[in-house]
Design a protein around this motif. Structure first.
Motif, PDB file in Angstrom:
ATOM      1  N   GLN A 251       4.790   0.532   7.914  1.00  0.00           N
ATOM      2  CA  GLN A 251       4.500   1.333   6.730  1.00  0.00           C
ATOM      3  C   GLN A 251       3.307   2.247   6.970  1.00  0.00           C
ATOM      4  N   THR A 302       0.662   4.339  -1.342  1.00  0.00           N
ATOM      5  CA  THR A 302       2.108   4.477  -1.434  1.00  0.00           C
ATOM      6  C   THR A 302       2.531   5.732  -0.687  1.00  0.00           C
ATOM      7  N   GLU A 303       3.824   5.889  -0.489  1.00  0.00           N
ATOM      8  CA  GLU A 303       4.312   7.077   0.211  1.00  0.00           C
ATOM      9  C   GLU A 303       3.993   8.351  -0.573  1.00  0.00           C
ATOM     10  N   VAL A 356      -3.802   1.437  -3.568  1.00  0.00           N
ATOM     11  CA  VAL A 356      -3.129   0.211  -4.012  1.00  0.00           C
ATOM     12  C   VAL A 356      -3.476  -0.927  -3.065  1.00  0.00           C
ATOM     13  N   ASP A 359       1.129  -4.496  -4.579  1.00  0.00           N
ATOM     14  CA  ASP A 359       1.719  -3.914  -5.786  1.00  0.00           C
ATOM     15  C   ASP A 359       0.677  -3.653  -6.871  1.00  0.00           C
TER      16      ASP A 359
END
Length: 434
Positions: A251, A302-303, A356, A359
């Protein structure tokens, strides 16, 4: 070992677990070594970017500086730097020490060594074309042996930036070094470029004159190499592989690529709309700014967050390069101050805006409150003060002793001849003389 013994071993849950952990450890070490090799290759990228964006008469000098950074930096970091970064806490999280040639393992030492060389190399491009090689050599040692490693220990070895019992409202986060590597190098580059002074002909009546590099294809290839190496720079900073670590490292590589792409597109479109034509140099620096902008938060983004961070980083670098030249009157030959210093600060702060943790939002705009942003801001300020302050002290000493800058005649002739007695393009230079 017989088939029966193997079968019995796999019936023992503890033996299976031990074997799995052993394989995971070996894979983690392999991942760090491969990542370190990729980061090592980034030195070739830095050389191509720096030489391509500057005059051909200084290409040998830039090659010599990049070789110096990795060779001398490796020895300095091995002898003392790694210990100052990863040794035992010696003074409340500010200074660490484990003795000379301290090591926690060959793979980790090698991986951290190539990071140290990167921090030093950032300075090289900003002061290209007019700086004494001897002076640069000494400062490179100071960066890799002292300035960078002490700063790294504040975060990566449980230093004061992670001490929430002190002034920190939350633990500071810099996953792969937007501030620790890039801003430290970028702020040192700012001090060095200011103290060395601009290249001859850079400013006319106080206005900056664009000084074109001699080979934009070199610069483009260099950025591609840096982009590739960054997958090891950020992905390898997971420091492990297997299971959840393999997922996390993958990721990290993904968001790194997305941010770089966004930075390139932002700089490309902005210069296209502003000037009527897309600008290659700014697009290259935009991609690098996108990479720097995600380096701190690649494990906490996040992306979509990575794309936005890269987009803003790509725009920020365009404005920053103009500000450094037009307002500060500082000649940065390759935009290193903006790409690494400014984008590095932005990449560190953005974690406090929409970062983040799994989550859970830890940034101000996704429900995390202001604590993380406060911690990130303290870290950004601390690294800026440390790098600017120490760089000024050491460069001032060098200026008062051996000097920072070559003579006007040596600069006009080119550092290849004056500093090294060699030419990167002897045929081309001979034609110019004739």
């Amino acid at each position: 070992m017989s088939l029966l013994n193997i079968t019995l071993m796999f019936q023992d849950a503890s033996a299976v677990e031990a074997l799995a952990e052993s394989v995971k450890g070996d894979m983690g070490m392999l991942w760090m070594l491969i990542s370190g090799i990729l980061v090592f290759f980034m030195q070739a990228g830095f050389f191509l970017v720096e030489s391509g964006m500057t005059d051909s008469k200084n290409a040998v000098n830039i090659a010599m500086k990049n070789f110096l950074d990795i060779a001398v930096g490796s020895l300095a970091f091995w002898f003392v730097g790694y210990s100052l970064m990863y040794g035992a806490d010696a003074s409340g999280g500010f200074l660490h020490w484990g003795g000379f040639t301290f090591s926690q393992g060959a793979a980790d030492l090698f991986f951290q060594t190539v990071f140290a060389a990167t921090a030093a190399t950032i300075v090289s491009g900003a002061i290209a074309g007019r700086t004494k090689y001897t002076t640069y050599a000494i400062f490179s040692i100071i960066m890799t042996a002292l300035i960078y490693p002490i700063a790294g220990g504040w975060e990566w070895n449980g230093g004061w930036l992670n001490n929430t019992d002190g002034i920190m409202p939350a633990e500071f986060i810099d996953f792969a070094g937007s501030s620790i590597v890039h801003s430290v190098g970028g702020w040192a580059a700012l001090v060095a470029a200011w103290m060395v002074g601009p290249r001859i002909g850079k400013f006319l009546n106080g206005k900056p004159i664009e000084m074109h590099g001699h080979n934009q294809m070199y610069a483009t290839l260099g950025v591609f190499i840096l982009w590739l190496g960054w997958f090891g720079f950020n992905g390898g900073s997971q420091l492990a592989w297997g299971g959840d670590d393999a997922t996390a490292a993958s990721q990290v590589v993904l968001v790194t690529n997305l941010a770089a792409s966004a930075g390139a597109i932002a700089a490309l479109l902005f210069t296209w709309f502003k000037n009527g034509k897309p600008n290659l140099g700014m697009t290259l620096n935009g991609s690098l700014a996108g990479l720097v902008s995600i380096t701190a938060g690649c494990g906490n983004m996040t992306e979509g967050g990575a794309i936005l961070a890269g987009l803003i980083g790509g725009l920020l670098v365009v404005f920053s390069i103009g500000f450094v030249e037009k307002t500060l009157k500082v000649d940065d030959a390759v935009g290193a101050i903006s790409v690494h210093g400014v984008a590095g600060a932005w990449g560190t702060l953005v974690i406090g805006l929409w970062g983040v943790d799994g989550d859970t939002g830890i940034g101000l705009f996704n429900g995390g409150g202001a604590a993380q942003l406060g911690a990130q801001a303290i870290g950004v300020l601390a690294y800026a003060v440390w790098s600017i302050g120490l760089s000024y002290i050491f460069l001032l000493i060098l200026k008062k002793t051996i000097g920072l800058r070559v003579s006007e005649a040596e600069e006009i002739a080119g550092l290849d001849i004056s500093e090294h007695g060699s030419l990167a393009y002897p045929g081309k230079r001979q034609r110019e003389i004739e």
